[in-house]
Motif scaffolding. Structure first.
Motif, short mmCIF file in Angstrom:
data_model
loop_
_atom_site.label_atom_id
_atom_site.label_comp_id
_atom_site.label_asym_id
_atom_site.label_seq_id
_atom_site.Cartn_x
_atom_site.Cartn_y
_atom_site.Cartn_z
N PRO A 225 0.97 -1.23 0.07
CA PRO A 225 -0.01 -0.19 0.04
C PRO A 225 0.86 1.22 -0.16
N ALA A 226 0.45 2.31 -0.76
CA ALA A 226 1.07 3.62 -0.62
C ALA A 226 0.43 4.33 0.11
N ILE A 227 1.31 5.38 0.71
CA ILE A 227 0.61 6.28 1.85
C ILE A 227 0.65 7.81 1.47
N LEU B 15 -1.38 -2.92 11.95
CA LEU B 15 -1.60 -1.89 12.81
C LEU B 15 -1.58 -0.53 12.08
N GLU B 16 -0.85 -0.54 10.91
CA GLU B 16 -0.83 0.51 10.22
C GLU B 16 -1.55 0.42 8.86
N THR B 17 -3.07 0.28 9.16
CA THR B 17 -3.88 0.63 8.13
C THR B 17 -5.05 1.32 8.61
N PRO B 18 -6.06 1.81 7.64
CA PRO B 18 -7.06 2.69 8.13
C PRO B 18 -8.01 2.11 9.05
N ILE C 77 -0.15 6.13 10.15
CA ILE C 77 0.08 6.34 8.54
C ILE C 77 0.44 7.67 8.51
N THR C 78 -0.68 8.81 9.08
CA THR C 78 -0.12 10.26 8.78
C THR C 78 1.11 10.77 9.00
#
Length: 242
Positions: A101-103, A164-167, A176-177
Motif C-alpha cells: 500500500p502507498a501512503i 496496525l498501520e492500516t486505516p 499512517i499520517t
C-alpha cells in the motif's frame, strides 16, 4: 566491523531453513509461497527445486540467463533467514517483489515503486546491528530498476505488525499520517531486513512494489496476472542487466 554468518545444513547437505543446496546468482524474492509458481511460469523451463517451511524455490531461464524465484515468507525474520542462507549458497543479487500500500496521495495504485531505503520499524535487524545502521538499496541495482520501466523510487517502512498501520486499525490512521508526513511512500514487512542483511553480507539488493492500494486516497488496483507480469518483468530485467 565484521559479521560472522554460520552455514547450517541438514545431513543431506540442504540448507537448514531453505531446504535446497544450490541457487542461481540472481534471485527474485516473493513473500507468499503460493505466488511463486505463478511467477515461475513466466520463466523458460521452470523447475521446482524445493518447498520447505515457508520457502518455495523454483528456477528457470529468463532471456538466456538462469534465475531463481523463491518465497521469503512474511516479515523481517524469515527474510533475514532467507538472505543469510542464500548468501551461503552463492547468491549475489536479490530483488523482492510484492504488492504494497502507498501512503502518499499522489501515488497512483497500479504503478510500480522501487525502494530507495527503508525505515527499520521491526525488531529482527536490531539483533544483527544497532538502529544507526541504514537500510538502503544497492544503488546500481536500484538504478537498473529505474532503467527498466519503474517510474520512481521512495522510502518504504517495514514493520512487524503491518496490520496496525492500516486505516481500519485502532490508531492506524494517525500512525499512517505520521509516516506520510516524514516522507515515507509505502508500507511493507520485509524490505528493511533485506537491505540490512544484504549490505552486511556484501550482496546486492533492491525492493520493488506494485502499489495495489493507497491508504491516503482509498483508491485500489487489482493484483492480477497482468500486474504480476509487469512486476516480475521489471525485476528480472534489472537483475539481467546489472
Amino acid at each position: 566491523m565484521s559479521f560472522g554468518s554460520q552455514k547450517l545444513v541438514h545431513t543431506d547437505g540442504t540448507m537448514h531453513h531453505l531446504g535446497i543446496d544450490a541457487v542461481t546468482p540472481r534471485v527474485i524474492l516473493v513473500p507468499d509461497p503460493q505466488e511463486v509458481p505463478l511467477y515461475a511460469a513466466l520463466l523458460e523451463g521452470p523447475v521446482q527445486q524445493g518447498c520447505y517451511r515457508e520457502y518455495a524455490t523454483w528456477r528457470g531461464i529468463w532471456r538466456g540467463e538462469p534465475l531463481t524465484v523463491m518465497s521469503c515468507g512474511f516479515g523481517c525474520m524469515p527474510m533475514a533467514i532467507a538472505v543469510e542462507e542464500l548468501h551461503h549458497l552463492g547468491a549475489e543479487s536479490l530483488i523482492k517483489i510484492a504488492a504494497c500500500p502507498a501512503i502518499q496521495p499522489e501515488l497512483e495504485p497500479g504503478t510500480l515503486l522501487a525502494a530507495s531505503g527503508a525505515v527499520r520499524g521491526e525488531g529482527a535487524t536490531r539483533e544483527y546491528i544497532d538502529p544507526s545502521y541504514p537500510a538502503v538499496a544497492d544503488m546500481p541495482l536500484l538504478g537498473a530498476l529505474l532503467s527498466c520501466g519503474v517510474p520512481d523510487a521512495g522510502l518504504f517502512r517495514s514493520h512487524d505488525c503491518t496490520s496496525l498501520e492500516t486505516p481500519w486499525a485502532p490508531g492506524g490512521p494517525a500512525r499512517i499520517t505520521r509516516w506520510a508526513e516524514l516522507g515515507v511512500s509505502a508500507l511493507d514487512g520485509e524490505t528493511s531486513a533485506l537491505f540490512v542483511l544484504a549490505s552486511i553480507l556484501g550482496m546486492h539488493a533492491a525492493s520493488l512494489a506494485y502499489l495495489a492500494e493507497n491508504y491516503a486516497t482509498g483508491a485500489a488496483a487489482p493484483m492480477d496476472a497482468q500486474a504480476r507480469g509487469r512486476l516480475f518483468t521489471a525485476a528480472a530485467e534489472a537483475l539481467r542487466c546489472c
